[in-house]
Design a protein around this motif. Structure first.
Motif, PDB file in Angstrom:
ATOM      1  N   TYR A  32       0.810  -1.216   0.000  1.00  0.00           N
ATOM      2  CA  TYR A  32       0.000   0.000   0.000  1.00  0.00           C
ATOM      3  C   TYR A  32       0.843   1.266   0.000  1.00  0.00           C
ATOM      4  N   GLY A  33       2.148   1.133  -0.054  1.00  0.00           N
ATOM      5  CA  GLY A  33       3.027   2.303  -0.053  1.00  0.00           C
ATOM      6  C   GLY A  33       4.411   1.929  -0.537  1.00  0.00           C
ATOM      7  N   ILE A  34       5.339   2.888  -0.438  1.00  0.00           N
ATOM      8  CA  ILE A  34       6.681   2.637  -0.972  1.00  0.00           C
ATOM      9  C   ILE A  34       7.682   2.127   0.063  1.00  0.00           C
ATOM     10  N   ALA A  35       7.375   2.268   1.337  1.00  0.00           N
ATOM     11  CA  ALA A  35       8.282   1.777   2.377  1.00  0.00           C
ATOM     12  C   ALA A  35       8.330   0.247   2.340  1.00  0.00           C
TER      13      ALA A  35
END
Length: 125
Positions: A68-71
């Protein structure tokens, strides 16, 4: 009726030193079942067993590690996708002060929600 002066007063947290505050905030320091140096390991072992059992006992396997994100850890697990579209959605967000665990070891509360027909999103922040 007892007056306030006869009641036991709790210590105000603003007057506690850093060591006492840390102890109050850390369950591994006040567990009655395990010594402080044993409680985290015992909890991790139990959480792992219960999480594995909960996932195995669901009618449909969860969808794991949905990005759900780039991390690197920006992933969540989704449980109950086979439930009707109007089923409630419960999001379980955990993290912060935890000393151990991750989403893989904290799935143990999922089964009752799915049995109650709640869809669950579980993520670690």
């Amino acid at each position: 009726m007892a007056s306030a002066s006869h009641e036991t007063q709790k210590e105000d947290w603003r007057n506690m030193d850093k060591k006492d505050l840390e102890e109050q905030y850390s369950p591994s320091r006040w567990s009655t079942r395990h010594a402080p140096d044993e409680v985290i390991g015992a909890h991790v072992r139990e959480a792992a067993l219960l999480s594995k059992a909960a996932r195995a006992d669901l009618p449909r396997p969860p969808r794991l590690d949905v990005v759900y994100g780039i991390a690197p850890r920006a992933k969540l697990d989704v449980y109950g996708e086979d439930l009707p579209g109007d089923s409630p959605i419960m999001v379980y967000v955990h993290g912060g002060y935890w000393q151990e665990l991750n989403k893989d070891l904290s799935a143990y509360p999922v089964k009752p929600f799915v049995q109650r027909r709640d869809r669950v999103g579980d993520r670690r922040i």
